[in-house]
Structure formats: structure tokens, C-alpha cells
Design an enzyme around this catalytic site. Structure first.
Site: not given
Ligand code: GLA
Length: 455
Positions: A142, A175, A190
Site C-alpha cells: 500500500d 504514475e 477502492d
Molecule cells: C487500501 C487498499 C485495499 C486494502 C486496504 C487495506 O484501501 O486499496 O485494497 O488493501 O487498503 O487496509
């Protein structure tokens, strides 16, 4: 003299960590479980992937997302949550490997995420060594809006472990530096779970970055919203899946595969639909037309298959609320006018030979998915095979004419202007016009991208 570039639609034909040469396929905990899983759920999921045919269909990664982490020990080593992993995370990883699957794990590049499995600056090397020691095969980082300099520390740290680990970045945007440092990267925020409009938003974002994708480096359109809450229709599930295959996204299941029903199973294992996703040429499909007269709701998408210019996967897609005819003309997909064969990739049936184009009646939210085989509109010098042998790349093809020189060019930056790429191999075509180019490839962190230049 005019230059013709191999695979003109793609920025590069190969990436040299040798991983994810096709979009990764697997399963991820996040959308179904958030943090509500434990080692038993993961073991049962590994069993289910194998016994219900998903592993055989290609879903090989079992990816543990956020919330596995419970701090660090006195030496700074990562600790898995003992409540979730009473037998220790290693035994779960070993179990997954024992089922013939690969194991993925989530990390954060800053204090982020729902449950904060967080790697502070300076810990990248130790964390990479620890994960590699556990046998992790895929790491979802992440990125938490971290820049290239921070992510390059992770990339170098994982490369230095010597273990093949797919690097998957998770941020809300693409990017241009990402293909240099990762095998996949998210291109949007998301999704809302099983929301059709959210699926459409991601699809449009993904289309805008299509040129960045290729073997070893993919736009990640996020986990599949199929069978998680059963909020979308089967038509929408098929369209979502078919379009994710067409845009060469990683295929990461988001549902509980332990309780998958036969209809869902049939969608997720459709062999000819998956085959377009896994096509070795790795060209991302794009939207090639939309109909202004229908509010822009009728669209044609195309993914060239293979290297010969003759095979096209085409989606005839209706975003609207009324059934409508959607047409593709051969010339729109760079095929010559005249006869071409059409095959339905869902039903796996030949629909016949059609002249100049094909029209289907398409229901609301349906994407009719066909393969068209015709004659290439471009008289192609072409690549016929591309092999990444770990230590060298081998590219074979035909130039159409004999005795001409073909060059293999390399760059560490896929966005670099083409005249600045370095010639790393040349080959004189034989009397059949065929050529073979080979070049030693570097292990990470020196990642390289290749193009073929024809005379
Ligand atoms: C972000 C990512 C998700 C998941 C969450 C976990 O929102 O985009 O896919 O991995 O973190 O906290």
C-alpha cells in the site's frame, strides 16, 4: 527510412524480473473478510481453490491483505497476530505452498491501511528479508501516496532477497514511474463492493492508462466484485469479468471461494475468456469506439491477441438500459475488409464467417465477447514468440522480407522517447525473412524494457 516498431500499441515487450509475464491470478481476503479471518479460513480457502477447480483455471496466489500484523518484536521483526494465527503464520504459508499455491502478503509503505502493517523508512531491507524467509511470493505494498524514491527502496530490498516476489503497488492512481518498480499497480481508489457504477469508474480509469501495461507490468483494476454480496446480476458479473480479462488486469477473486455456486464458478473459470487475459503478447485491450447517438452507451473494446495482427478479442458492450445492436467493423480493429471468423468466447462456439463486420444484439449491461480471426490490415513484420528465460530474453519473428537487419532495443524507462533506447542486439533476417534476437537480462534492480525495431 520509416521505422516500424514491434507491438506498436505497447510501450515494451518484456520486463526482466521474469515475474508476472501474464496478469497474476489469485484470491485476496480484503473485500469479503476485511480483518475477519484466521488461519482456518485461509487453509480452507487454499483447499477450496484446489478442489473446486479455480487453481487449475490459473488462480495461483492466495493473498493475505491487511490486518495480519500485530506489531514488532524487540529486534524489530514483523509479528503476525497470534489470535488469527495460533499456529504461527509460517505454518499457514507452508500449508498454502503444500497445496501447490503461492502466498501473498500486504505491507504499508507508511502508517496507513485499516490495521497498519507498516514498514517505517529504513526497515525495507529487514522486512523484505523476513518476508522472503517466510516464503512470500507476492507482496502488495500500500504505497500510501509515497513517491518513487520510497517505493524504489522496497523494490531494491525485495530484489536483493533473490526470491522471486511479485511487487504489487496499491494506490488510487497510476504514475509513470510505477512500471519501473512494480509488476502491478492500482489505477483507482477502492471499489464500493459490487457496485456497477464503481466497476464502470474503474474500467474508465484503467482505459486511460492502457499504454503502460505489458508482460511483467500491469494496470491493476482491483479485485473482482463477483460473488461477494451477490448484489450484481449474472449479466453484470460476466461483463465485469470479461472486461477485466480484456483490459489485462490481474484477476484477483474477492469472494469466499469456499462457498462458491456453480454459476459463479462457471464465470470465473471460463477457459476462453481467461485465455484472452493470459495471452502472452500482453497487450491491454482498449475502448475503440462509443456511440454518441446512444448517449455514449454502446461501446466496442478490442484486445489484439498474439503477435500476428490477425486475432482480436472484441467486446460489444451496452452500458445503457435498453437492448441494442452493437457493431464492429473489421477495419476498426485493424483487420482487412472481407471474410473473418467469429467465435463466442463464453459459449465456446463458432458463430460463422462474417464479411466486413459483425453485429450483435446486446442486453443492458451485457458485454458480448468474441474472438475475430481475419487478415491483418497492417502488413506486419511481426514477433512470433517472446521467451524470458530468466537470464536472457529470446525474441523470434519474421520481417516479411529477407536479408534485412532487425534490432532489439532496451531501456530502463518505458516512457523514454524511442530514439533514445539502446540497441542491444541485431540480427540479419534469413532467407525466409525470419529473425532471432537474444539479449542477456539483468536481475532486479536493473529492470529493462525491450522493443523490436524493423527496418
Ligand atoms: C487500501 C487498499 C485495499 C486494502 C486496504 C487495506 O484501501 O486499496 O485494497 O488493501 O487498503 O487496509
Amino acid at each position: 527510412m520509416a521505422l516500424v516498431w514491434g507491438l506498436m500499441a505497447t510501450p515494451a515487450v518484456a520486463l526482466t524480473n521474469g515475474l508476472a509475464l501474464k496478469p497474476p491470478m489469485g484470491w485476496n481476503t480484503w473485500y469479503k473478510f476485511l480483518g475477519n479471518y484466521n488461519e482456518m479460513v485461509l487453509r480452507q480457502t487454499a483447499d477450496a481453490l484446489v478442489t473446486n477447480g479455480l487453481a487449475a483455471a490459473g488462480y495461483e496466489y492466495l493473498n493475505l491483505d491487511d490486518c495480519w500484523f500485530a506489531g514488532r518484536d524487540a529486534q524489530g521483526r514483523l509479528l503476525a497476530d497470534p489470535a488469527k494465527f495460533p499456529s504461527g503464520i509460517q505454518s499457514t504459508i507452508d500449508y498454502v505452498h503444500g497445496r501447490g499455491l503461492k502466498f501473498g502478503l500486504y505491507l504499508c509503505a507508511a502508517n496507513c491501511g485499516y490495521c497498519s502493517a507498516y514498514t517505517p523508512v529504513g526497515h525495507e531491507t529487514n522486512d523484505a528479508i523476513e518476508l522472503a524467509g517466510w516464503g512470500v511470493d507476492f507482496v502488495k505494498i500500500d504505497s500510501a501516496n509515497q513517491r518513487e524514491s520510497v517505493i524504489s527502496q522496497f523494490q531494491a530490498a525485495f530484489a536483493a532477497t533473490g526470491r522471486p516476489i511479485v511487487i504489487s503497488l496499491s494506490d488510487a492512481y497510476y504514475e509513470s514511474w510505477m512500471p519501473r518498480l512494480a509488476n502491478t499497480w492500482r489505477i483507482s481508489a477502492d471499489e464500493e463492493v459490487e457496485s456497477w457504477s464503481s466497476v464502470m469508474r474503474v474500467l474508465d480509469n484503467d482505459n486511460a492508462c492502457a499504454g503502460a501495461a505489458g508482460p511483467g507490468h500491469w494496470n491493476d483494476a482491483d479485485m473482482l466484485q463477483i460473488g461477494i454480496l451477490n448484489l450484481m446480476s449474472d449479466t453484470e458479473y460476466k461483463s465485469h469479468f470479461g472486461l477485466w480479462c480484456l483490459i489485462a488486469s490481474p484477476l484477483l477473486l474477492g469472494c469466499d471461494v469456499r462457498s462458491i455456486d456453480p454459476a459463479m464458478q462457471a464465470i470465473l473459470t471460463a477457459p476462453e475468456v481467461i485465455a484472452i487475459n493470459q495471452d502472452p503478447a500482453g497487450i491491454q485491450g482498449t475502448r475503440i469506439s462509443s456511440s454518441p447517438g446512444q448517449g455514449g452507451n454502446l461501446e466496442v473494446w478490442c484486445k489484439p491477441l498474439g503477435y500476428d495482427g490477425c486475432h482480436k478479442a472484441v467486446a460489444l458492450f451496452n452500458r445503457g438500459t435498453n437492448t441494442a445492436n452493437v457493431s464492429v467493423n473489421w477495419t476498426n480493429v485493424l483487420l482487412r475488409p472481407g471474410p473473418a471468423s467469429v467465435r463466442d468466447l463464453w459459449t465456446r462456439t463458432d458463430l460463422g464467417v462474417f464479411t466486413n463486420g459483425y453485429t450483435a444484439s446486446v442486453a443492458p449491461h451485457q458485454a458480448v465477447l468474441v474472438e475475430i480471426v481475419g487478415t491483418s490490415l497492417i502488413s506486419v513484420p511481426r514477433i512470433t514468440s517472446l521467451e524470458n528465460l530468466g537470464t536472457k530474453i529470446v525474441v523470434r519473428g519474421t520481417n516479411g522480407s529477407t536479408n534485412a537487419q532487425v534490432n532489439l532495443l532496451s531501456s530502463s524507462d518505458p516512457q523514454k522517447p524511442l530514439p533514445l533506447w539502446t540497441i542491444v542486439a541485431t540480427n540479419q533476417c534469413d532467407r525466409n525473412g525470419s529473425f532471432c534476437l537474444t539479449n542477456r537480462i539483468e536481475p532486479q534492480p536493473q529492470r529493462s524494457f525491450f522493443r523490436v525495431r524493423f527496418p
